[in-house]
Design an enzyme around this catalytic site. Structure first.
Site, PDB file in Angstrom:
ATOM      1  N   HIS A  53     -22.645  22.316  79.702  1.00 52.98           N
ATOM      2  CA  HIS A  53     -21.829  21.352  80.468  1.00 52.98           C
ATOM      3  C   HIS A  53     -20.446  21.973  80.648  1.00 52.98           C
ATOM      4  O   HIS A  53     -20.314  23.058  81.202  1.00 52.98           O
ATOM      5  CB  HIS A  53     -21.841  20.031  79.681  1.00 52.98           C
ATOM      6  N   HIS A  65     -27.253  23.498  88.807  1.00 59.60           N
ATOM      7  CA  HIS A  65     -26.701  22.169  88.541  1.00 59.60           C
ATOM      8  C   HIS A  65     -27.823  21.159  88.615  1.00 59.60           C
ATOM      9  O   HIS A  65     -28.737  21.308  89.434  1.00 59.60           O
ATOM     10  CB  HIS A  65     -25.621  21.830  89.586  1.00 59.60           C
ATOM     11  N   ASP A  85     -17.877  25.635  87.380  1.00 54.91           N
ATOM     12  CA  ASP A  85     -17.407  26.471  86.271  1.00 54.91           C
ATOM     13  C   ASP A  85     -17.402  27.952  86.591  1.00 54.91           C
ATOM     14  O   ASP A  85     -16.859  28.745  85.829  1.00 54.91           O
ATOM     15  CB  ASP A  85     -18.292  26.238  85.034  1.00 54.91           C
TER      16      ASP A  85
HETATM   17  N1  ACO Z   1     -29.719  31.011  85.557  1.00 52.59           N
HETATM   18  C1  ACO Z   1     -31.016  31.344  85.705  1.00 52.59           C
HETATM   19  N2  ACO Z   1     -32.002  30.456  85.905  1.00 52.59           N
HETATM   20  C2  ACO Z   1     -31.657  29.176  85.936  1.00 52.59           C
HETATM   21  C3  ACO Z   1     -30.331  28.741  85.792  1.00 52.59           C
HETATM   22  C4  ACO Z   1     -29.334  29.711  85.602  1.00 52.59           C
HETATM   23  N3  ACO Z   1     -28.056  29.373  85.472  1.00 52.59           N
HETATM   24  N4  ACO Z   1     -30.281  27.399  85.862  1.00 52.59           N
HETATM   25  C5  ACO Z   1     -31.542  26.994  86.046  1.00 52.59           C
HETATM   26  N5  ACO Z   1     -32.372  28.056  86.100  1.00 52.59           N
HETATM   27  C6  ACO Z   1     -33.816  28.058  86.332  1.00 52.59           C
HETATM   28  C7  ACO Z   1     -34.577  27.501  85.131  1.00 52.59           C
HETATM   29  O1  ACO Z   1     -34.918  28.526  84.233  1.00 52.59           O
HETATM   30  C8  ACO Z   1     -35.770  26.887  85.808  1.00 52.59           C
HETATM   31  O2  ACO Z   1     -36.637  27.921  86.179  1.00 52.59           O
HETATM   32  P1  ACO Z   1     -38.250  27.706  86.078  1.00 52.59           P
HETATM   33  O3  ACO Z   1     -38.542  26.619  87.081  1.00 52.59           O
HETATM   34  O4  ACO Z   1     -38.830  29.026  86.427  1.00 52.59           O
HETATM   35  O5  ACO Z   1     -38.516  27.276  84.666  1.00 52.59           O
HETATM   36  C9  ACO Z   1     -35.207  26.313  87.116  1.00 52.59           C
HETATM   37  O6  ACO Z   1     -34.067  27.133  87.410  1.00 52.59           O
HETATM   38  C10 ACO Z   1     -34.768  24.854  87.014  1.00 52.59           C
HETATM   39  O7  ACO Z   1     -33.808  24.756  85.973  1.00 52.59           O
HETATM   40  P2  ACO Z   1     -33.652  23.529  84.992  1.00 52.59           P
HETATM   41  O8  ACO Z   1     -33.303  24.074  83.642  1.00 52.59           O
HETATM   42  O9  ACO Z   1     -34.852  22.636  85.093  1.00 52.59           O
HETATM   43  O10 ACO Z   1     -32.429  22.773  85.631  1.00 52.59           O
HETATM   44  P3  ACO Z   1     -31.614  21.620  84.936  1.00 52.59           P
HETATM   45  O11 ACO Z   1     -31.257  20.663  86.007  1.00 52.59           O
HETATM   46  O12 ACO Z   1     -32.327  21.065  83.743  1.00 52.59           O
HETATM   47  O13 ACO Z   1     -30.328  22.376  84.367  1.00 52.59           O
HETATM   48  C11 ACO Z   1     -28.166  23.297  84.196  1.00 52.59           C
HETATM   49  C12 ACO Z   1     -29.094  22.341  84.985  1.00 52.59           C
HETATM   50  C13 ACO Z   1     -28.132  22.864  82.717  1.00 52.59           C
HETATM   51  C14 ACO Z   1     -26.766  23.189  84.770  1.00 52.59           C
HETATM   52  C15 ACO Z   1     -28.724  24.735  84.321  1.00 52.59           C
HETATM   53  O14 ACO Z   1     -28.728  25.121  85.683  1.00 52.59           O
HETATM   54  C16 ACO Z   1     -27.917  25.725  83.481  1.00 52.59           C
HETATM   55  O15 ACO Z   1     -28.164  25.860  82.295  1.00 52.59           O
HETATM   56  N6  ACO Z   1     -26.916  26.439  84.120  1.00 52.59           N
HETATM   57  C17 ACO Z   1     -26.089  27.364  83.375  1.00 52.59           C
HETATM   58  C18 ACO Z   1     -25.026  26.604  82.599  1.00 52.59           C
HETATM   59  C19 ACO Z   1     -23.940  26.041  83.494  1.00 52.59           C
HETATM   60  O16 ACO Z   1     -23.382  26.728  84.353  1.00 52.59           O
HETATM   61  N7  ACO Z   1     -23.622  24.767  83.249  1.00 52.59           N
HETATM   62  C20 ACO Z   1     -22.539  24.082  83.962  1.00 52.59           C
HETATM   63  C21 ACO Z   1     -23.076  23.019  84.866  1.00 52.59           C
HETATM   64  S1  ACO Z   1     -21.761  22.285  85.778  1.00 52.59           S
HETATM   65  C22 ACO Z   1     -21.050  21.236  84.653  1.00 52.59           C
HETATM   66  O17 ACO Z   1     -21.632  20.731  83.724  1.00 52.59           O
HETATM   67  C23 ACO Z   1     -19.660  20.982  84.835  1.00 52.59           C
END
Ligand code: ACO
Length: 435
Positions: A268, A307, A363
């Protein structure tokens, strides 16, 4: 509209049910009438991580994640970031409309006169270890404020509630600055009432021995824009914690501490700190392809990408990218920007990221700007928490006034053992249940 209903057939019994639809949603409790036997509990919805559950009705922030739209009280985020001050936007979020000149003056005066913290807060913060994480200091100090304002527990009293809103919005930059000064071993700087919200924050952070500190206006405005972009984002993890914890009616200090704890995680608000670590780890543009390959192989995530709600370019990231250029014109270009720009370019062209709709989030660039301004990465999430306090409080107030809200208490699907499978002997089992 007619036919705003959903027909459900229970194939276990052959019975059909008509469930009313409201704004495209059904009420989860309407499922409870669907039973096999009259004394069954009824059907529940199962939604770990609330992927498809609306937990409230809200008139504060609107997001269309597919189109990349973000509105505060109906105003597009880019319009507010261009035209308004952070305190104007804070007023808009908290009270529903932008303030006129007279209301703004009162609001600015009120906030300014609540920036000072009790001297014992300073002593309390002195007790933290020299290398304590500033976010841990912020969370704990927000909770500690609860002990200074016992009347704050009267959360149904609007006068008390409004007073605590002023205190929390006024004091959070002071606590954040004290956390920063503490980690550097520098004396705390008292707020200067002649300065605006962000200028005063810069003063409390950077003032040394000069009698008066006035930060660079371009950097102060950039911080103001970043504060506006981070002020609210509807039902994210931290805000959901604010509503969930607040629903049992504790005072807003401990409630906001819970929200700040939610924000602090690397998935987050903690992601901006992780982005900087990642850019350091990548080191140079020619290491990017290998890094992207490792991300695609599932070794780690590309921090600052993806996201839960945006499946398009995060509108805040677009504005931040422009702000970065203005900041670098003052501070000099940060070499990490080149790595970030190249990373973004490659990621946006790569089928892995395109298929999963992974775009840079808020971010991705904010950390690079904060570092160029002189902040260490462990302060980044604290910088996020300052404006987000406004969103937490606006959502908390809305929740408290919502006649439909009750204490948050989800259900579960129990998957553990029952006495029969736990190997409990019949006579022991009877004792346990008091027979
Ligand atoms: N890098 C690589 N792959 C990713 C990323 C990423 N940053 N984010 C998601 N994916 C992939 C997942 O592995 C998944 O792949 P799959 O379908 O092959 O298993 C697919 O994309 C869907 O991802 P989910 O994890 O289901 O997405 P979710 O909505 O649960 O997660 C989150 C959202 C937590 C923001 C995620 O994208 C992440 O961890 N990003 C990196 C951390 C980040 O930047 N967080 C800040 C968010 S903005 C904020 O809170 C202010």
């Amino acid at each position: 509209m007619q036919n705003e209903t959903l027909s459900v057939t229970d194939n276990r019994t052959g019975r059909s049910y008509t469930l009313p639809l409201f704004q495209g949603s059904i009420r989860a409790t309407d499922l409870r009438q669907i039973k096999v036997e009259p004394d069954d509990f009824g059907v529940m919805s199962y939604d770990p991580a609330y992927l498809n559950t609306a937990c409230c009705q809200s008139s504060i922030t609107y997001i269309d994640g597919d189109k990349g739209i973000l509105l505060y009280r109906g105003y597009p985020i880019d319009v507010l970031a261009e035209r308004n001050s952070f305190l104007e936007v804070a007023y808009l979020l908290l009270f529903g409309e932008l303030p006129g000149p007279a209301a703004l003056k009162v609001w600015e005066d009120d906030i300014t006169h609540h920036t000072l913290v009790h001297e014992n807060i300073k002593k309390f913060m002195d007790g933290f270890h020299h290398d304590a994480h500033p976010m841990g200091m912020l969370v704990s100090t927000l909770a500690a404020l609860s002990t200074f304002y016992p009347a704050a527990r009267h959360v149904k009293d609007h006068t008390e509630r409004d007073l605590q809103v002023l205190r929390l919005v006024g004091k959070i930059p002071t606590i954040a600055a004290y956390a920063y000064r503490h980690s550097l071993g520098l004396p705390y700087v008292y707020p200067d009432n002649s300065l605006g919200y962000t200028q005063n924050f810069l003063n409390m952070l950077w003032k040394m021995t000069a009698p008066k500190y006035e930060g660079n206006p371009v950097l102060a405005r950039a911080l103001e824009v970043l504060f506006i972009l981070h002020a609210d984002h509807e039902q994210n993890c931290g805000t959901t914690a604010m509503r969930c914890v607040g629903s049992s009616l504790p005072d807003p200090y401990v409630t906001a501490a819970a929200a700040a704890a939610g924000l602090s995680g690397p998935l987050h608000g903690g992601a901006n700190e992780e982005v900087l670590k990642m850019l350091d780890e990548i080191g140079s543009v020619d290491h990017i392809p290998a890094y992207i390959d490792a991300v695609k192989a599932g070794k780690f995530k590309l921090m600052g990408f993806g996201h839960r709600v945006y499946k398009n370019y995060d509108p805040r990231a677009r504005i931040i990218k422009q702000t970065a250029e203005q900041v670098f014109a003052v501070t000099g270009r940060n070499a990490k920007l080149d790595i970030a720009l190249e990373l973004e370019k490659i990621a946006l062209e790569d089928p892995y990221f395109i298929q999963r709709k992974l775009y840079p989030n808020v971010d991705f660039y904010s950390g690079i700007i904060y570092q160029a301004m002189g902040f260490s990465p462990d302060m980044f999430t604290v910088l996020f928490a300052i404006p987000r306090m406004v969103g937490w409080l606006a959502q908390w107030k809305e929740m408290l006034d919502d006649p439909e809200q009750k204490i948050a208490r989800p259900r579960q699907i129990y998957t553990g053992r029952m006495p029969e499978t736990a190997g409990v002997a019949p006579q022991v089992k009877n004792e346990l249940v008091g027979v």
